[in-house]
Design a protein around this motif. Structure first.
Motif, mmCIF file in Angstrom:
data_model
loop_
_atom_site.group_PDB
_atom_site.id
_atom_site.type_symbol
_atom_site.label_atom_id
_atom_site.label_comp_id
_atom_site.label_asym_id
_atom_site.label_seq_id
_atom_site.Cartn_x
_atom_site.Cartn_y
_atom_site.Cartn_z
ATOM 1 N N TYR A 240 0.807 -1.221 0.000
ATOM 2 C CA TYR A 240 0.000 0.000 0.000
ATOM 3 C C TYR A 240 0.839 1.269 0.000
ATOM 4 C CZ TYR A 240 0.752 1.302 4.891
ATOM 5 O OH TYR A 240 1.306 1.725 6.065
ATOM 6 N N ASN A 241 2.109 1.159 0.469
ATOM 7 C CA ASN A 241 2.927 2.383 0.489
ATOM 8 C C ASN A 241 4.227 2.198 -0.288
ATOM 9 O OD1 ASN A 241 4.148 0.634 2.163
ATOM 10 N ND2 ASN A 241 4.186 1.937 3.971
ATOM 11 N N LEU B 139 -2.299 7.030 -0.593
ATOM 12 C CA LEU B 139 -3.268 6.280 0.208
ATOM 13 C C LEU B 139 -4.678 6.383 -0.373
ATOM 14 C CD1 LEU B 139 -2.285 7.156 3.903
ATOM 15 C CD2 LEU B 139 -1.591 5.174 2.533
ATOM 16 N N ASP C 82 -7.031 2.041 3.130
ATOM 17 C CA ASP C 82 -5.779 2.020 3.903
ATOM 18 C C ASP C 82 -5.966 2.565 5.317
ATOM 19 O OD1 ASP C 82 -4.338 1.018 1.735
ATOM 20 O OD2 ASP C 82 -4.184 3.029 0.879
ATOM 21 N N VAL D 210 -3.590 6.407 9.692
ATOM 22 C CA VAL D 210 -3.289 5.019 10.047
ATOM 23 C C VAL D 210 -2.855 5.061 11.507
ATOM 24 C CG1 VAL D 210 -1.708 3.097 9.634
ATOM 25 C CG2 VAL D 210 -2.557 4.447 7.686
ATOM 26 N N TYR E 277 -4.989 -3.232 9.529
ATOM 27 C CA TYR E 277 -5.568 -2.770 8.263
ATOM 28 C C TYR E 277 -5.316 -3.838 7.195
ATOM 29 C CZ TYR E 277 -5.544 1.701 10.735
ATOM 30 O OH TYR E 277 -5.751 2.685 11.653
ATOM 31 N N HIS F 277 -3.558 -3.329 3.670
ATOM 32 C CA HIS F 277 -2.149 -2.920 3.520
ATOM 33 C C HIS F 277 -1.324 -4.016 2.852
ATOM 34 C CE1 HIS F 277 -2.049 0.414 6.838
ATOM 35 N NE2 HIS F 277 -2.921 0.645 5.897
#
Ligand code: BG6
Length: 498
Positions: free
Chosen positions: A24-25, A31, A35, A77, A83, A86
C-alpha cells in the motif's frame, strides 16, 4: 442437453486492486480510504480511523465504502489497529505466479482494477507516477503472454485519499476533471494492451446503499443524504461519459462498459403495493444508473425520484451533452443474490450486505446472509438485455464461505462448485433465450480481502491463499477443488459442468 456458449465467450475471474495488491505504500503509491479502514466481521463493522482536530485518535464505523469522519479530523493510520488491505494477498509482488495459475485454469479474460493512487498518488498530481504505470504494463504483458484479455476497472471504490480529505470526494465537481485526466493517461499508456474498460465499479451502490440504512444503522436515510448521493452520482456519470469520449478518441476499438451491482428484486407478496414498490426499487437502485450510462439521458422517473427526496441536482452547461455523447458499449454487472421488496412489516430479516429485507423461503442463504439464487441471474440477464440490447458481461459472481484446508492440504469446496455450476447453467439458459452475454468473470479467482467486512475468512477464490484475519500466513497459493472444476468448464466452453 449440454450448455451451449458462443465460441468466443470469455471465461475468467476478477479482483480489485485494493483488495488484492497490498504494497500500500510502495513505489510512490498514495493512500486510499481502505488504507485507513480496519478489518471487521459479519457482525461488527469496519472502522475508518482518524486524528481529530485536537490530535486525538478516533474511529467511525465505515458504512458502505466510506466512513464520514468528524469536521476538522484527518484520516490516519493508527497504531494498534490492523488494516487488512495494507498487505492484502500481495498480488503486487506475486502477480506472475497468480496469472500463471489463471492461465492454467484456461482464462481468456482477467478482470482487475488500476489503482488511481498508484498512477496519481494524490489524485490531482501534474504528472503520473512512472513506477505505477510500469507495474500495470508488466501485469498486462504477463496476461498477453497467455492470451488473456485484461478487463480493466478504472475505479473500484478507491478514490485517492487526498481527494476525499481535501476536496470532499465525489461531492466535488473537480473530481470529474481529475478522473478524466487519470482515464486519458491510462488509455494512452495501455493502447494495444487493453481493449475492455469499465468506468465505475458498482456505481449504483451510492444510492442503493441508502435503502439499507434503516437495517444497518437503525435510521432511514435523510433527504440530505439522498441529495449528496444523487449529486455524487451525477459527477460520476459525467466523469464516465467524458472517459468514454476520451477512450474513443484515443482508440476507436476500445470497448467501454458500465458496471452495476446487480440484485434481482422480487415483490415479497402479491399485494399491488408491493408490486409497485418493487418496480420503483428497480428504477431507483438498478435502472437509474444503467439508463443514464447506456441510453445517455436521465429517465422520466428520475424527476419523481428527486422530488420524493427533495433533491435539486446541480447540472451544469454541457453535462447533458456529455451524457448523451458518452454512452457505454456494453452493460456489465456483478451478481450475487436476489432480494425481496415489501411494504409490510418484516420480522424475519436476513443480514447480508445488500440482501437485507425479508427472507425468501424458497432460497438458501450463505453464512453471510446472501441469498443464493441462480434463477435470479437468468431473470436479471433476460430483463436487462431486453431493456438495453447491448452485449452483457457478468463480471462478478461467487460464494463467500469459510474454507477448511483438508488433511491433504487442499480445500474441498463442493459448495462453491455447486454455486457456480448453478449460475453457469442459468447463464446458458439466458443465452439460449437470446441474450447476448459475452463474458463471465467469477469473484474472485483467488482469495482476497472482503470489501464489505475486511475479512480474509470470507473466501471466494478458486485458489486458496494462506493468510488469516490478523495478517498471519505464508501467502502460499494452493488450488482448491473448484480450480480443477473451473478448468474443465472452460476447456469445454461451459458444456461440462459436472
Ligand atoms: C462487490 C464488489 O460488491 O462484491 C467487490 O465489487 C466485493 O469489491 C464483492 O469484494 C464481494 O463482497 P464482499 O463484501 O463479500 O467482499
Amino acid at each position: 442437453m449440454a450448455n451451449k456458449f458462443p465460441d468466443n465467450f470469455l471465461w475468467g475471474g476478477a479482483i480489485a486492486a485494493n483488495q488484492a495488491e497490498g504494497a500500500y505504500n510502495e513505489d510512490g503509491r498514495g493512500l486510499v480510504q481502505t488504507d485507513v479502514t480496519t478489518g471487521g466481521t459479519k457482525n461488527s463493522p469496519r472502522y475508518t480511523t482518524y486524528i481529530d482536530k485536537d490530535g486525538k485518535p478516533g474511529k467511525v464505523a465505515s458504512m458502505g465504502h466510506a466512513g464520514v469522519i468528524p469536521e476538522g479530523a484527518t484520516f490516519a493510520v493508527l497504531e494498534d489497529h490492523y488494516y487488512p488491505n495494507h498487505k492484502a494477498v500481495d498480488f503486487y509482488h506475486r502477480y506472475k505466479e497468480d496469472i500463471k495459475l489463471f492461465a492454467e485454469m484456461g482464462y481468456s479474460v482477467f478482470r482487475l482494477s488500476i489503482s488511481w493512487a498508484r498512477i496519481f498518488p494524490n489524485g490531482n498530481d501534474e504528472t503520473p507516477n512512472q513506477a505505477g504505470l510500469d507495474f500495470y504494463r508488466s501485469v498486462f504483458e504477463e496476461c498477453r503472454k497467455y492470451n488473456i484479455e485484461p478487463l480493466v476497472s478504472i475505479w473500484h471504490f478507491d478514490t485517492p485519499l487526498n481527494l476525499e480529505q481535501n476536496y470532499g470526494g465525489w461531492s466535488n465537481r473537480k473530481l470529474i476533471d481529475y478522473y478524466e485526466k487519470f482515464a486519458r493517461t491510462i488509455f494512452n499508456e495501455y493502447k494495444g494492451l487493453v481493449k475492455y474498460w469499465l468506468t465505475f465499479n458498482e456505481i449504483n451502490n451510492t444510492v442503493m446503499f441508502l435503502d439499507m440504512l434503516s437495517v444497518i444503522a437503525g435510521h432511514e436515510a435523510t433527504d440530505e443524504e439522498y441529495q449528496v448521493a444523487y449529486q455524487q452520482l451525477h459527477h460520476q456519470f459525467v466523469a464516465s461519459a467524458r472517459a468514454v469520449q476520451a477512450a474513443k478518441e484515443i482508440d476507436p476499438n476500445y470497448q467501454l462498459g458500465c458496471m452495476i451491482c446487480g440484485i434481482t428484486n422480487y415483490p415479497a407478496t402479491c399485494d399491488p403495493a408491493d408490486i409497485l414498490a418493487t418496480e420503483h426499487a428497480w428504477e431507483r437502485n438498478l435502472f437509474y444508473c444503467g439508463d443514464v450510462q447506456v441510453k445517455g439521458k436521465y429517465p422520466t422517473y428520475a424527476k419523481r425520484l428527486w422530488k420524493e427526496r427533495n433533491v435539486t441536482l446541480d447540472i451544469q452547461e454541457g453535462d447533458l451533452e456529455d451524457l448523451a455523447k458518452g454512452t457505454v458499449d456494453m452493460y456489465t454487472f456483478s451478481y450475487y443474490m436476489s432480494a425481496l421488496v415489501t411494504t409490510h412489516k418484516v420480522d424475519d430479516k436476513v443480514g447480508g450486505n445488500f440482501s437485507m429485507g425479508a427472507r425468501n423461503e424458497y432460497l438458501t442463504y450463505s453464512e453471510w446472509g446472501w441469498a443464493e439464487d441462480p434463477t435470479g441471474l437468468q431473470y436479471f440477464l433476460e430483463k436487462i438485455y431486453d431493456r438495453y440490447q447491448v452485449p452483457l458481461m457478468v463480471v462478478e459472481n461467487g460464494l463467500g464461505a469459510q474454507d477448511v484446508v483438508g488433511e491433504d492440504g487442499v480445500v474441498h469446496d463442493d459448495y462453491r462448485i455447486n454455486y457456480h455450476r448453478n449460475h453457469v447453467n442459468a447463464m446458458a439458459k439466458a443465452i439460449d433465450n437470446g441474450v447476448d452475454l459475452i463474458a463471465y468473470t467469477t469473484w474472485g479467482c483467488i482469495d482476497i480481502v472482503s470489501a464489505g467486512t475486511g475479512e480474509m475468512r470470507k473466501r471466494y477464490g478458486f485458489i486458496y491463499v494462506d493468510m488469516d484475519d490478523e495478517g498471519k500466513g505464508t501467502l502460499e497459493r494452493t488450488p482448491k477443488d473448484s480450480f480443477h472444476w473451473y478448468k474443465k468448464v472452460i476447456a469445454s466452453n461451459g458444456a461440462d459442468v459436472d
